[in-house]
Design a protein around this motif. Sequence first.
Motif, PDB file in Angstrom:
ATOM      1  N   ILE A  71      11.645  -8.122 -12.846  1.00 32.87           N
ATOM      2  CA  ILE A  71      11.064  -9.466 -12.880  1.00 32.87           C
ATOM      3  C   ILE A  71      11.755 -10.375 -11.867  1.00 32.87           C
ATOM      4  O   ILE A  71      12.869 -10.091 -11.408  1.00 32.87           O
ATOM      5  N   ASP A  72      11.071 -11.466 -11.541  1.00 30.75           N
ATOM      6  CA  ASP A  72      11.534 -12.377 -10.498  1.00 30.75           C
ATOM      7  C   ASP A  72      12.490 -13.427 -11.087  1.00 30.75           C
ATOM      8  O   ASP A  72      12.156 -14.595 -11.187  1.00 30.75           O
ATOM      9  N   ARG A  73      13.634 -13.029 -11.481  1.00 32.62           N
ATOM     10  CA  ARG A  73      14.659 -13.960 -11.993  1.00 32.62           C
ATOM     11  C   ARG A  73      15.991 -13.602 -11.383  1.00 32.62           C
ATOM     12  O   ARG A  73      16.235 -12.434 -11.092  1.00 32.62           O
ATOM     13  N   CYS A  93       8.548 -20.971 -19.339  1.00 38.09           N
ATOM     14  CA  CYS A  93       9.382 -19.828 -18.934  1.00 38.09           C
ATOM     15  C   CYS A  93       8.585 -18.748 -18.192  1.00 38.09           C
ATOM     16  O   CYS A  93       9.133 -17.696 -17.841  1.00 38.09           O
ATOM     17  N   ALA A 141      17.315 -19.594 -16.710  1.00 38.12           N
ATOM     18  CA  ALA A 141      15.872 -19.427 -16.882  1.00 38.12           C
ATOM     19  C   ALA A 141      15.319 -20.669 -17.573  1.00 38.12           C
ATOM     20  O   ALA A 141      15.885 -21.120 -18.556  1.00 38.12           O
ATOM     21  N   LYS A 145       2.603 -11.094 -15.020  1.00 39.80           N
ATOM     22  CA  LYS A 145       3.313 -12.233 -15.621  1.00 39.80           C
ATOM     23  C   LYS A 145       3.867 -11.835 -16.980  1.00 39.80           C
ATOM     24  O   LYS A 145       3.264 -11.041 -17.694  1.00 39.80           O
ATOM     25  N   THR A 147       7.180 -16.095 -16.002  1.00 38.46           N
ATOM     26  CA  THR A 147       7.956 -15.379 -14.999  1.00 38.46           C
ATOM     27  C   THR A 147       7.093 -14.311 -14.326  1.00 38.46           C
ATOM     28  O   THR A 147       6.316 -13.622 -14.997  1.00 38.46           O
TER      29      THR A 147
END
Lengths: 203, 321, 348
Positions: free
Chosen positions: B319-321, B276, B264, B304, B278
Amino acid sequence: MSLSYEGTIPSRPRYGQLTPRPGSGHLFVADGEGADAILALFAGPGAKGMLATTQIVYMPGPTGTDKSAELEKLGADIFFRAPDYSTAQPRLKRLFGSAHMGLQLYLTGTEGLIGQAQRDAIEAGLPHTAMQTEHRGSTVRRVQCVHCKGITENVRTDPFVCSHCGLNLFVRDHYSRRLAAFQGVNIDAEDPGQVPPQVERFA
Amino acid sequence: MSAGAQRLDVTVAEVVDVNPLIKRFRFVRTGGGALPTFSGGSHIVVDMDDAGTRRLNPYSLMSDPGQTDSYMISVRRDDNGRGGSLYMHRSVRPGMQMQIGWPVNLFPSDLRAKKHLMIAGGIGITPFLAQMAQLDRIGGRFELHYAARNRTLGAYMDELQTRYGARVQTYLDEEGQAMDLKGLLTSQPFGTHLYVCGPKPMIGWVLDTARTLGWPEGALHSEEFLAPPVGQPFEVELARSGKTIRVGAAQSLLEALEAAGVDAPYLCRGGACGQCETDVCEADGTFEHNDHWLSDAEKASGRKIMPCVSRFRGARLVIDR
Amino acid sequence: MGIEFNKETFRDDYTFKNSPAAVRRFPFPFPEDDYMYSVNMEPHVPGRKGSVFEHTFDVDEHYLAEMRDRELVLKSDPLRCQSLPHMTLAGWDLLELIMESKARDYPHWFELHKSGDRWTWINRPMEIEQSFTFLKDDTLPYGPLEYITRQTQGDFTLQDQRDNTLYIDAGTVTTQADWSLDFDVGMAFHEWHAPVPLAHNMGVFDRALKFLLKLQLGSPVRRFNWTMTVDPLLDTSPENYPKWGPSKTTLTMDTIGKRQHLRVELQTLHRLPRSNAIAFPIRAYLASFDDIVTMPKWGRRLHRVVRDVHPDLATYKGFIRNRDLMVQWLSQYDDGKPTSPGWWPEPE
């Protein structure tokens, strides 16, 4: 006359509406119909108390509009009428030079006037985002010829003939805060003599 | 590219007790050589191995940016914090090898300024030490107003007054010395820029006063690193890496991502820089947005999250990670 | 090493030419058979040996001739190099970056000796030896930006970071693709890119800016851009447009191979240490269509790109009036065979 932002590009300046802001002093710079924006601000709420610390520097507009008398009657601490911007400029530079942070700047009238006052305030150290602007009156443009660098004031048509080098220029929306001018570029460089008819785009 | 990933190997050259709460650390490059030149106001992220727990805390560089043989930071001990400052105070000794990130500047001097007006509270002095050294060298006009609870905690007052003379004014709360902020802010020449760093209430007081007196946003600069707040543990599903992780009470979401081996990006780890940021894919619950980065509208949108300082309470977060 | 600097001109008689080695290392900008804007940035780390990104700042056979051309441009129009007052420190940052990089990468041509702030710079190709005091403006014959960019190929802008955007507050711009530094200096990122069509609505500039605001010290990045130029003219400035514009009207099937040039910009971005500004070198490489088609893959691909590119882009890049002619000429070199991905030439 009001400006249209339709189809324009991000470097073209956008203007707002003057509103009273807290500050240690209030400097209004205006030409022509810009007087109406100042009168409207002081007719609205929250502005009367500002008059004692307000200075107005005013000049007639490019189409001759002169509302000095009405502005003078407002009762600002200082009212100064200049015949044109180049006459007002030394006074403004002197004011900026001795001013303190907290002075509020209100610029209104034609784009040429707003742009030139903004340029001089930026040179004095104020961020360009710090000043309020409101367009009023004529939409004629101040245009720099990108070839000879000469500036033609009060351009009404597109294309137009550079008042310095005589080239036929088309008027872009690309705008320089540092020069306080739109950009004019030769329209018939690739095909000399093939110039489209002049259209009155600005009045 | 994972920002924040480039690191420098350093060795602790010196640890100095500045006062009962503050220690100063000096780092040199492991193996010798110069460290990168930096600009006044920059910070570094110090990588700590605290008995198996990895801690990454940002600290402003206080040394003269013109000196690249070593970097200096000051760390104020926070007995109620999550442990980074305690680790620095208790465990870091001369000779230890550590890693730090490259300098990043989120609090630069605006070099257009006709004058730089700096207001520091307590440990908030550190970025100004570097800024003043740099401005002094290039002929910048500056003035520092430095407040602390008492002389002991006003760590660098004497040194600064010796070096810069009347350009440094100090205020000690316990001796009843108060800053005439209004007088200060109404007497600054056109083109002055204002900088403030210190405790949160002080930053708020200075900025609010300046705005009330008509200072424009473009001339106001502040820096505050937030420590990730402690909260309830929560679970997060990671859409891209297909993992589900648990964020501990004293852990940040960013730290939990890193602990799970998910790359990240970050720069400041304090809610200031935006690196950071996200995207939220799904959320059923309440966000605890603690950052200075997202706009109010973005915070309200629930789309977000800033994993470095923000948390979540509720049934489900993806979340988009 | 072993390079001889060309004796050539970028004006009047246009004696510019690429050696076969220069053609082989030409940074052909199309990794695919079509083209649209993208935020195509990658780390600017040393690349393939002999390539234009082997070193931080590429010095090639055109070095001396390009520097001579810059000198002529600045002589006729000093406003091509400008630095707003707060950007002097960034100019010193750039000078240091270039001097250190060149002395490291080309020690046979450049040397930098430091004794504290007292520096001596040796540029053998240009026969310069200069001692000066670092950060002392009056110890150089020009400001730091102008001094070093008179000795370095490519245009340069210096961008100040504030208000969550970048401002183009200084630069040396004499080899530009039709934009005016004098007009644009002082503008914010979205303002100086304002005339570029399509990209704003695609969000390209929003994404690029977001990326650049986070650009880190020690981690430079690079990207390509490209345009078309008739004749190997470096100074395609708006200022001189009435002089070079007419050249576009005289291309024929017989002359286009020699006269039409693909102009590629290798753009790199570097966070600067003292000023926190960003340096943006824009290095232009020219190759005639004749040069390009010596690499069969490039000939095929350039034909397809020019044929299919969005007309707004062809207009903005200034070649819409010759596009049909270009396609007609290039089609001779496109046999319809597939091309391999990436821009490196392949032996055939």
